[in-house]
Write an enzyme that holds these catalytic residues in place. Structure first.
Site, PDB file in Angstrom:
ATOM      1  N   HIS A   1      -7.275  -4.669  -1.025  1.00 55.22           N
ATOM      2  CA  HIS A   1      -6.642  -5.956  -1.348  1.00 55.22           C
ATOM      3  C   HIS A   1      -7.430  -6.643  -2.455  1.00 55.22           C
ATOM      4  O   HIS A   1      -7.373  -7.860  -2.608  1.00 55.22           O
ATOM      5  CB  HIS A   1      -6.598  -6.860  -0.121  1.00 55.22           C
ATOM      6  CG  HIS A   1      -6.097  -6.177   1.099  1.00 55.22           C
ATOM      7  ND1 HIS A   1      -6.945  -5.617   2.028  1.00 55.22           N
ATOM      8  CD2 HIS A   1      -4.838  -5.927   1.515  1.00 55.22           C
ATOM      9  CE1 HIS A   1      -6.220  -5.053   2.986  1.00 55.22           C
ATOM     10  NE2 HIS A   1      -4.948  -5.224   2.703  1.00 55.22           N
TER      11      HIS A   1
ATOM     12  N   HIS B   1       0.825  -1.211   0.000  1.00 53.67           N
ATOM     13  CA  HIS B   1       0.000   0.000   0.000  1.00 53.67           C
ATOM     14  C   HIS B   1       0.859   1.262   0.000  1.00 53.67           C
ATOM     15  O   HIS B   1       0.386   2.341   0.347  1.00 53.67           O
ATOM     16  CB  HIS B   1      -0.917   0.018   1.226  1.00 53.67           C
ATOM     17  CG  HIS B   1      -1.731  -1.212   1.398  1.00 53.67           C
ATOM     18  ND1 HIS B   1      -2.614  -1.635   0.431  1.00 53.67           N
ATOM     19  CD2 HIS B   1      -1.784  -2.135   2.392  1.00 53.67           C
ATOM     20  CE1 HIS B   1      -3.203  -2.761   0.841  1.00 53.67           C
ATOM     21  NE2 HIS B   1      -2.704  -3.085   2.020  1.00 53.67           N
TER      22      HIS B   1
END
Lengths: 330, 330
Positions: B220, B58
């Protein structure tokens, strides 16, 4: 084409609007143009203005580098298209406060021509203007839109160093001298994993097979020098650092700054892995890495890939790289 | 899978190495761990430490937000995988200087469990620890890895506000109170144009047709709530602002901060176009936009897409958002 846009022909106008509305403390726009300039322009009164620009699609270049200690204004052309001379001239007039204006031009035929025309227009109004043409990409000689070598991510180091000098009160002649001195010491080379799609074109400028990469691709998808199967990061680093070292012919103990630049779609994760390998390789060569930067600084829309810039520095240049700056993109 | 990496199992280790070697003035690493902390840790002596973390992939979240005025340390787990309790506990010990440590946890079952275990470990050593679980994603209730709502890009606003408060000397109790107060006022929703590939998996977590998008996808690749044909930016804004407004039920004149977050592969150009449309829509709703931020802050590897976070603020919170910070990623 899968893009979050409205009408492709409005992309740059809406982008610039979004940009200045998001960051009013940093940027203002000359209405109806692609020119953005520092909101705190009064702070450069009596100092040299630094102007850069070029086609859009390389964000945060160039508008993201407008601010204290970097650019005074940036001119955003259409996507991958040089801004017009009159817009560049508007930017020059906007930031000149008597000490003159220095133009940082990436070496593309359209940019060089239009910035030079703007310089002529400024001359006619007695605004002192000087310039440098950045040609840091060592991949190929001459290219689709370029005589000589292309100007790519190393240009950001030029912005940073000259912007710091201007903020510290360097004269137009001193800035020109500094630019000419550092130009041959900034060199870049890239590798691409996929192409980019210009909104008004609607399909990628080039395509690669699922397991294929291309060395030396330019920031508009200009051809590089070799295609082959995807290699591990360490092998890419061998190739790219090797090519750069062929140019620099480094000796042990030399000082360098390093920029690992994402081309758009390549995650920071990969950029850091790649930088780790670059630093190992530079250690092996006995170089002293004095400054490092990783991120998407000069992109090519959604191209996947990376470029590596090495800048041979001295302590003064390192100070300029570390000089405080207030921009969105640095 | 086309990635600039070496062995997929070494990706996080090499990334963290590349990160701390690139930015030694910002970050240090606890050797052999995924814990990175402020190089100038002595500056938070007597102040509350703020720790966050989670799976990697991320970036710049979370390590990019470590520094003065934001996080004291970040714990980098494997890709899309919670860090282990012992690593989180190492981070807590590293940044505690007596005033206690506050944990910012994104709402994923693995993260919540592991951060709570670390909190228990800290309790046993008499380190005062409190925490908040961020669940800002309004797209769906419960999800692949989550009970309740997922924690996504709005978490960055939490880091910024709490980090500013901690730097200004807020106590652990005050920080907890502030976190609880702002939590229900931060809401996010995303749209994805393509999926992301975890290096050790080797293929995308989900796929979309060439002309298809999915609303409400998680960071995700967790499923969203609707797939349809690609829409213009203005239509996406109608949908996403509409969903957020259904939650907030805004009245004219309310103050908000806005984050447009790129998911990884979406160019800044598109993010600015989208923000321009968002600001038009918020004007239409009569909201006062007090703070704006655009960029790749909480990515999902090379996912293409965008998330929109709205944060209902007051003047104090705006001050915290504007509070000086020294990080790589903000």
């Amino acid at each position: 084409m899968k893009k979050i846009i409205n009408d492709p022909k409005d992309v740059v106008d809406e982008m610039v609007q979004g940009l200045v509305r998001s960051y009013p403390d940093y940027l203002k726009r000359i209405p109806e143009t692609g020119v953005v300039y520092r909101s705190d322009l009064e702070k450069i009164k009596g100092k040299v203005g630094i102007v850069s620009g070029g086609g859009s699609g390389h964000e945060p270049t160039h508008a993201g580098f407008v601010g204290n200690g970097m650019l005074s204004a940036a001119v955003c052309g259409e996507v991958f298209t040089s801004p017009t001379p009159d817009q560049i001239f508007e930017a020059i007039k906007q930031v000149d406060s008597g000490a003159g204006v220095f133009l940082v031009i990436k070496n593309y035929s359209g940019d060089v021509m239009n910035f030079e025309m703007a310089q002529d227009m400024a001359d006619m109004e007695d605004i002192k203007v000087k310039s440098i043409v950045v040609d840091d990409d060592i991949a190929v000689e001459n290219s689709t839109y370029t005589q000589g070598r292309r100007g790519v991510a190393g240009t950001v180091f030029m912005h940073k160093v000259l912007g710091a000098a201007a903020d510290q009160g360097a004269s137009l002649d001193e800035i020109e001298e500094l630019a000419q001195k550092i130009l041959p010491n900034i060199k870049t080379i890239a590798v691409a994993l996929s192409g980019a799609t210009v909104p008004e074109v609607g399909k990628p400028g080039f395509t690669l097979a699922d397991d294929e990469i291309e060395y030396g691709v330019g920031i508009h998808g200009e051809p590089g020098y070799r295609r082959e199967k995807l290699q591990p990061s360490k092998a890419l680093v061998e190739e790219l650092v090797g090519k750069l070292n062929d140019e620099f012919k480094f000796e042990k103990g030399e000082k360098v700054a390093v920029l690992v630049n994402g081309m758009g779609a390549t995650p920071l994760m990969e950029q850091y892995v790649f930088m780790n390998d670059v630093l190992n390789k530079l250690d092996e060569l006995g170089l002293n890495v004095e400054f490092t930067k990783v991120g998407n600084l000069m992109t090519s829309l959604e191209m996947a890939g990376i470029s590596l810039t090495i800048f041979r520095v001295n302590d003064d240049l390192v100070n300029n790289l570390n000089y405080a700056t207030h921009t969105i993109g640095w």
